[in-house]
Design a protein around this motif. Structure first.
Motif, PDB file in Angstrom:
ATOM      1  N   CYS A 161       0.821  -1.210   0.000  1.00 17.17           N
ATOM      2  CA  CYS A 161       0.000   0.000   0.000  1.00 17.17           C
ATOM      3  C   CYS A 161       0.853   1.257   0.000  1.00 17.17           C
ATOM      4  CB  CYS A 161      -0.951   0.024   1.209  1.00 17.17           C
ATOM      5  SG  CYS A 161      -0.125   0.156   2.814  1.00 17.17           S
ATOM      6  N   TYR A 162       0.308   2.294  -0.621  1.00 13.13           N
ATOM      7  CA  TYR A 162       0.862   3.640  -0.488  1.00 13.13           C
ATOM      8  C   TYR A 162       0.333   4.239   0.805  1.00 13.13           C
ATOM      9  CZ  TYR A 162       1.913   3.206  -5.519  1.00 13.13           C
ATOM     10  OH  TYR A 162       2.380   2.801  -6.744  1.00 13.13           O
ATOM     11  N   ILE A 163       1.042   5.254   1.339  1.00 12.14           N
ATOM     12  CA  ILE A 163       0.675   5.751   2.666  1.00 12.14           C
ATOM     13  C   ILE A 163       0.317   7.231   2.706  1.00 12.14           C
ATOM     14  CG2 ILE A 163       2.060   3.976   3.793  1.00 12.14           C
ATOM     15  CD1 ILE A 163       4.221   6.032   4.327  1.00 12.14           C
ATOM     16  N   ASP A 164       0.519   7.954   1.597  1.00 17.78           N
ATOM     17  CA  ASP A 164       0.126   9.365   1.581  1.00 17.78           C
ATOM     18  C   ASP A 164      -1.344   9.474   1.183  1.00 17.78           C
ATOM     19  OD1 ASP A 164       1.207  12.206   1.729  1.00 17.78           O
ATOM     20  OD2 ASP A 164       0.205  12.235  -0.224  1.00 17.78           O
ATOM     21  N   PRO A 165      -2.109  10.388   1.785  1.00 24.72           N
ATOM     22  CA  PRO A 165      -3.539  10.503   1.435  1.00 24.72           C
ATOM     23  C   PRO A 165      -3.789  10.713  -0.055  1.00 24.72           C
ATOM     24  CG  PRO A 165      -3.075  11.734   3.440  1.00 24.72           C
ATOM     25  CD  PRO A 165      -1.746  11.266   2.922  1.00 24.72           C
ATOM     26  N   SER A 166      -2.872  11.401  -0.755  1.00 27.02           N
ATOM     27  CA  SER A 166      -3.079  11.668  -2.180  1.00 27.02           C
ATOM     28  C   SER A 166      -2.877  10.432  -3.048  1.00 27.02           C
ATOM     29  CB  SER A 166      -2.124  12.773  -2.649  1.00 27.02           C
ATOM     30  OG  SER A 166      -0.780  12.346  -2.556  1.00 27.02           O
ATOM     31  N   SER A 167      -2.386   9.339  -2.460  1.00 30.61           N
ATOM     32  CA  SER A 167      -2.032   8.156  -3.250  1.00 30.61           C
ATOM     33  C   SER A 167      -3.010   7.005  -3.110  1.00 30.61           C
ATOM     34  CB  SER A 167      -0.641   7.658  -2.836  1.00 30.61           C
ATOM     35  OG  SER A 167       0.312   8.685  -2.793  1.00 30.61           O
ATOM     36  N   VAL A 168      -3.993   7.129  -2.244  1.00 30.13           N
ATOM     37  CA  VAL A 168      -4.798   5.961  -1.867  1.00 30.13           C
ATOM     38  C   VAL A 168      -5.580   5.370  -3.034  1.00 30.13           C
ATOM     39  CG1 VAL A 168      -4.975   6.606   0.558  1.00 30.13           C
ATOM     40  CG2 VAL A 168      -6.677   7.445  -1.075  1.00 30.13           C
ATOM     41  N   ALA A 169      -5.844   6.156  -4.066  1.00 30.14           N
ATOM     42  CA  ALA A 169      -6.597   5.624  -5.204  1.00 30.14           C
ATOM     43  C   ALA A 169      -5.827   4.532  -5.937  1.00 30.14           C
ATOM     44  CB  ALA A 169      -6.941   6.752  -6.180  1.00 30.14           C
ATOM     45  N   TYR A 170      -4.536   4.468  -5.727  1.00 32.47           N
ATOM     46  CA  TYR A 170      -3.708   3.481  -6.416  1.00 32.47           C
ATOM     47  C   TYR A 170      -3.513   2.216  -5.587  1.00 32.47           C
ATOM     48  CZ  TYR A 170      -2.769   7.601  -9.209  1.00 32.47           C
ATOM     49  OH  TYR A 170      -2.929   8.712  -9.988  1.00 32.47           O
ATOM     50  N   ASN A 171      -4.123   2.154  -4.412  1.00 30.78           N
ATOM     51  CA  ASN A 171      -4.056   0.959  -3.565  1.00 30.78           C
ATOM     52  C   ASN A 171      -5.118  -0.032  -4.020  1.00 30.78           C
ATOM     53  OD1 ASN A 171      -1.943   1.858  -1.950  1.00 30.78           O
ATOM     54  ND2 ASN A 171      -3.310   2.849  -0.487  1.00 30.78           N
ATOM     55  N   ASP A 172      -4.772  -0.850  -5.000  1.00 34.48           N
ATOM     56  CA  ASP A 172      -5.755  -1.762  -5.594  1.00 34.48           C
ATOM     57  C   ASP A 172      -5.544  -3.213  -5.169  1.00 34.48           C
ATOM     58  OD1 ASP A 172      -3.374  -2.016  -7.019  1.00 34.48           O
ATOM     59  OD2 ASP A 172      -4.374  -2.459  -8.913  1.00 34.48           O
ATOM     60  N   ILE A 173      -4.722  -3.450  -4.151  1.00 34.54           N
ATOM     61  CA  ILE A 173      -4.560  -4.792  -3.589  1.00 34.54           C
ATOM     62  C   ILE A 173      -5.340  -4.865  -2.288  1.00 34.54           C
ATOM     63  CG2 ILE A 173      -2.919  -6.395  -2.527  1.00 34.54           C
ATOM     64  CD1 ILE A 173      -0.792  -5.396  -4.387  1.00 34.54           C
ATOM     65  N   PRO A 174      -6.169  -5.897  -2.101  1.00 39.81           N
ATOM     66  CA  PRO A 174      -6.856  -6.038  -0.801  1.00 39.81           C
ATOM     67  C   PRO A 174      -5.827  -6.084   0.323  1.00 39.81           C
ATOM     68  CG  PRO A 174      -7.738  -7.593  -2.411  1.00 39.81           C
ATOM     69  CD  PRO A 174      -6.523  -6.980  -3.038  1.00 39.81           C
ATOM     70  N   LEU A 175      -6.034  -5.256   1.310  1.00 36.35           N
ATOM     71  CA  LEU A 175      -5.040  -5.107   2.377  1.00 36.35           C
ATOM     72  C   LEU A 175      -5.536  -5.791   3.649  1.00 36.35           C
ATOM     73  CD1 LEU A 175      -2.283  -3.590   2.725  1.00 36.35           C
ATOM     74  CD2 LEU A 175      -3.592  -1.806   3.884  1.00 36.35           C
TER      75      LEU A 175
ATOM     76  N   GLY B  73      -6.756   7.042  18.007  1.00 36.51           N
ATOM     77  CA  GLY B  73      -5.573   7.799  18.410  1.00 36.51           C
ATOM     78  C   GLY B  73      -5.274   8.941  17.468  1.00 36.51           C
ATOM     79  N   ASP B  74      -6.229   9.255  16.584  1.00 36.04           N
ATOM     80  CA  ASP B  74      -6.108  10.380  15.648  1.00 36.04           C
ATOM     81  C   ASP B  74      -5.000  10.174  14.623  1.00 36.04           C
ATOM     82  OD1 ASP B  74      -7.074  12.758  14.630  1.00 36.04           O
ATOM     83  OD2 ASP B  74      -5.728  13.998  15.823  1.00 36.04           O
ATOM     84  N   ILE B  75      -4.812   8.930  14.184  1.00 31.41           N
ATOM     85  CA  ILE B  75      -3.941   8.624  13.056  1.00 31.41           C
ATOM     86  C   ILE B  75      -4.830   8.511  11.821  1.00 31.41           C
ATOM     87  CG2 ILE B  75      -2.278   6.993  12.090  1.00 31.41           C
ATOM     88  CD1 ILE B  75      -1.276   8.399  14.610  1.00 31.41           C
ATOM     89  N   ASP B  76      -4.476   9.204  10.749  1.00 31.59           N
ATOM     90  CA  ASP B  76      -5.326   9.208   9.561  1.00 31.59           C
ATOM     91  C   ASP B  76      -5.404   7.825   8.930  1.00 31.59           C
ATOM     92  OD1 ASP B  76      -3.291   9.159   7.074  1.00 31.59           O
ATOM     93  OD2 ASP B  76      -2.439  10.387   8.672  1.00 31.59           O
ATOM     94  N   GLU B  77      -6.421   7.617   8.099  1.00 32.67           N
ATOM     95  CA  GLU B  77      -6.740   6.287   7.583  1.00 32.67           C
ATOM     96  C   GLU B  77      -5.597   5.634   6.801  1.00 32.67           C
ATOM     97  OE1 GLU B  77      -9.863   4.239   4.450  1.00 32.67           O
ATOM     98  OE2 GLU B  77     -10.557   5.925   5.675  1.00 32.67           O
ATOM     99  N   PRO B  78      -4.960   6.301   5.833  1.00 27.66           N
ATOM    100  CA  PRO B  78      -3.886   5.615   5.090  1.00 27.66           C
ATOM    101  C   PRO B  78      -2.744   5.155   5.990  1.00 27.66           C
ATOM    102  CG  PRO B  78      -4.561   7.604   3.936  1.00 27.66           C
ATOM    103  CD  PRO B  78      -5.218   7.654   5.277  1.00 27.66           C
TER     104      PRO B  78
END
Length: 630
Positions: A338-352, A365-370
């Motif tokens: 997976c990519y970890i920057d919010p702008s990259s999440v559209a390219y996460n096409d592998i089931p994680l 704990g206020d950690i963002d989703e990616p």
């Protein structure tokens, strides 16, 4: 290799009771660390390399070469000098650490290189001095090579020789004695033992053998002299059978870590460099021989991945899930999912796969989703190295439970938070797939090329993102024999996008028309009426920099080497090694690389690496400078 802590290591059976505890506290440690340091900024680029070396011993009378298992002795002397410098308040020129093999040493600069491009003039010098620092401690018949030894697993491949017996058969291996594992730190043997115990069976790999004109078809080895049939029941026809973690983790590599301005830049750079990793793996290919046999792969990557595969049969999909939570698609040593920057999440096409409870803890704990998904995905792996004295920790200031899992996920990229106790260090990214090269000139060239790519990314905001599934496929292709010439890789056609286009890209992945399968030559050097090539962006960046003539000359030589490697004009080390073997008068074209051939090969490599001989075929017209010249 990972976290090198001190203490009493627990067996796997002893570790099991603490797994949930360590994971919960590891997540709490990350949350505290992230929020404590998320505003830390460092304006200056700092970076450093890690080079792994193999100590070899030449037997000139019998024309044999073996790995010299004296690394612990040498490290003791090197570390004592470090401690003396520390006590006197003097800086260390180099830092030395043990590695998995009893014949391996890892060296890094004593302090990171600075942000100015002029530092590129000093990288090769630092590497040469590093090599010299070890060489002065060697015996007359020993040498140090930055390479992966091609004869692991042959009879008596160690010096002193170690005969495989029931007492020293390292965790079921029929090839690898315990004496070949580093003994100066308890981590290494315990890591192997716990991996095997967790997995429930011994580790093994089957590497496709290179089929030459006289190679038997099918190629089937007779292992009966090594033990009972159950000891080699996993061996496959037409493959080279390996059965120990050392066959992968005992190989050498070259890694580069660089500090970013802040956590946001680190996450973005982690993502942008991920599609570059397969290109560098193919471009640096240097490992074509395993157990003294020519293989159909040119890199250590897949072997290292399998050598660290501690997944159970259920996690590997060999049995229905009953005791485990997931079928896990990859080893803990593999490409990122997976990519970890919010702008990259559209390219996460592998089931994680990720631990839902730990993920929810991160979100609360206020950690963002990616980022939460990335960390929770790392934590589907169990801790393999736990020290009894260090189980109880203060999550507000300690990070060892986090690091014991984070640092044992050996992926092609690593996102590295700063240490809490060192305010001088910022957020970092580690570039991990590159194969180590024979000479300091080559290693310096690859390091500088990677670092220049980071400068291009930041200066021009280029965008290399492709679906993460295509990165996975590219990593597989990069390992194939002569991948630089024979393979094509998914790559983005237009990396210089407008802000408007970038904004649209976040809403969905690229379509097929925006991605093209390109050769390494096309990716690096560009193609007519198509992608301009990574080199064109680097050249454009350098044109805007005010560089001294000497620095620019050094950089140009490095870039020319990389460019010619990409085009195939100068072969990779793996290609060169194959040619040497196949041209050797004693080679029988049966894929077998005899002791004498390995001896002649490493004698030649030693002569090239220490500057006694210039090899036009491997280095082209580029004559690396001597230490006195530098």
């Amino acid at each position: 290799m990972g976290l090198l802590a001190e203490g009493t290591p627990l067996s796997w059976e002893e570790t099991i009771q603490y797994i949930d505890y360590i994971k919960r506290h590891g997540i709490a440690q990350f949350v505290n660390l992230y929020h404590k340091l998320k505003f830390r900024e460092r304006s200056e680029l700092k970076w450093g390399d890690e080079v792994e070396y193999t100590i070899v011993k030449f037997d000139d009378e019998n024309k044999k070469v073996r790995v010299s298992c004296r690394a612990s002795q040498l490290l003791k002397k090197l570390k004592s000098e470090e401690e003396r410098n520390n006590s006197l308040g003097r800086p260390n020129k180099f830092l030395w650490t043990p590695e998995f093999g009893a014949y391996m040493i890892e060296g890094t600069p004593g302090s990171p290189y600075g942000g100015l491009l002029e530092c590129f003039s000093h990288v090769e010098e630092d590497m040469k001095l590093r090599r010299k620092d070890i060489q002065r401690l060697l015996r007359e018949d020993e040498s140090i090579l930055s390479m992966s030894f091609p004869s692991f697993g042959v009879r008596d491949f160690t010096s002193p020789p170690s005969k495989i017996t029931p007492e020293n058969r390292s965790f079921g291996s029929i090839f690898w004695p315990d004496e070949a594992i580093c003994s100066s730190h308890l981590r290494f043997k315990n890591l192997l033992k716990n991996s095997v115990d967790r997995r429930g069976s011994k580790i093994f790999m089957n590497v496709p053998i290179f089929k030459d004109s006289n190679t038997p078809d099918p190629y089937v080895e007779d292992f009966s002299k090594f033990g009972d049939s159950q000891d080699y029941q996993d061996a496959k026809p037409d493959h080279i059978y390996l059965d120990h973690m050392g066959f992968g983790m005992g190989c050498c590599c070259l890694q580069v870590t660089f500090q970013t301005v802040n956590v946001g830049e680190a996450r973005w750079l982690y993502d942008q460099l991920t599609p570059i990793t397969p290109v560098l793996l193919a471009l640096s290919a240097a490992t074509p021989i395993f157990r003294s046999k020519l293989s159909e792969v040119d890199t250590r990557w897949g072997i290292s991945s399998a050598s660290c595969d501690d997944r159970t049969e259920e996690e590997r999909g060999l049995k229905p899930l009953e005791n485990e939570d997931f079928v896990i698609e990859k080893s803990r040593y593999d490409s990122t999912n997976c990519y970890i920057d919010p702008s990259s999440v559209a390219y996460n096409d592998i089931p994680l796969q990720y631990d839902e409870n730990l993920y929810q803890t991160l979100i609360k704990g206020d950690i963002d989703e990616p980022m939460a998904k990335h960390i929770a995905h790392l934590f589907i792996r169990d801790p393999l190295q736990v020290y009894f004295e260090r189980i109880e920790q203060d999550d507000a200031i300690d990070t060892e439970h986090f690091e014991t899992i984070q640092s044992s996920n050996w992926m092609n990229m690593r996102f590295k938070p700063p240490p809490v106790d060192d305010p001088k260090i910022g957020w970092r990214v580690e570039f991990r797939p590159t194969e180590v090269q024979l000479t300091d000139f080559e290693n310096a060239a690859y390091c500088c090329f990677i670092v220049l790519l980071t400068r291009v990314l930041i200066a021009f905001r280029t965008n290399y993102l492709i679906p993460i599934s295509q990165v996975t496929e590219n990593m597989k292709r990069a390992q194939i024999r002569d991948a630089v010439r024979s393979q094509k890789f998914f790559f983005r056609k237009n990396v210089m996008e407008s802000e408007e286009t970038n904004g649209k890209a976040e809403s969905g992945p690229l379509n097929d028309a925006e991605i093209e399968e390109m050769t390494v030559d096309e990716i690096v050097n560009g193609k007519e009426d198509g992608f301009p090539g990574l080199m064109s962006f680097i050249r454009k960046y350098l044109d805007s920099a005010d560089l001294e003539v000497e620095t620019l000359s050094t950089i140009n030589q490095y870039l020319e080497l990389i460019s010619k490697r990409a085009s195939g004009e100068i072969p990779t080390l793996a290609h060169w090694m194959r040619d040497f073997v196949m041209d050797h008068p004693n080679y029988k074209h049966d894929s077998e690389v005899s002791d004498e051939i390995v001896y002649d090969l490493l004698k030649k490599m030693d002569s090239i690496s220490n500057g006694e001989e210039h090899c036009e075929k491997l280095l082209g017209p580029f004559h690396p400078k001597s230490l006195s010249d530098l």
